[in-house]
Motif scaffolding. Structure first.
Motif, short mmCIF file in Angstrom:
data_model
loop_
_atom_site.label_atom_id
_atom_site.label_comp_id
_atom_site.label_asym_id
_atom_site.label_seq_id
_atom_site.Cartn_x
_atom_site.Cartn_y
_atom_site.Cartn_z
N ASP A 10 56.25 76.00 36.93
CA ASP A 10 56.36 74.67 36.36
C ASP A 10 56.38 74.67 34.84
O ASP A 10 56.73 73.68 34.22
CB ASP A 10 55.24 73.76 36.86
N PRO A 22 54.82 67.66 30.45
CA PRO A 22 54.55 67.71 31.89
C PRO A 22 55.63 66.95 32.67
O PRO A 22 56.33 66.10 32.13
CB PRO A 22 53.19 67.03 32.03
N ASP A 28 49.63 63.69 34.02
CA ASP A 28 49.13 64.83 33.25
C ASP A 28 48.90 64.45 31.80
O ASP A 28 49.74 63.79 31.18
CB ASP A 28 50.11 66.00 33.31
N GLN A 30 49.05 65.09 28.00
CA GLN A 30 49.94 65.89 27.17
C GLN A 30 49.19 67.02 26.46
O GLN A 30 49.65 68.15 26.43
CB GLN A 30 50.66 65.01 26.14
N TRP A 33 48.32 69.76 28.84
CA TRP A 33 49.51 70.51 29.20
C TRP A 33 49.88 71.50 28.10
O TRP A 33 50.15 72.66 28.35
CB TRP A 33 50.67 69.55 29.46
#
Length: 60
Positions: A10, A22, A28, A30, A33
């Motif tokens: 991913d 994401p 999610d 940021q 991520w």
């Protein structure tokens, strides 16, 4: 080029570049991520470099 380990798919686009956003920003965070991608890239730098295939020079 490095190997994409299971669970890291991913974080990469099809061309192998890194995904900095994401899939679903609503689900999610940021910053979380980006932290994950930075850690992932650190693992890339720590990998053993693969030997590059050297091609013989062509004479012109």
């Amino acid at each position: 080029m490095s190997v994409i380990r299971p669970g890291d798919e991913d974080m990469h686009f099809e061309d192998g570049s890194h995904r900095w956003y994401p899939f679903d920003p609503a689900d999610d965070d940021q910053q979380a991520w980006e932290d994950r991608v930075h850690e992932h890239k650190r693992h890339h730098r720590e990998e053993e470099p693969r030997p590059r295939k050297r091609w013989p020079r062509r004479s012109i």
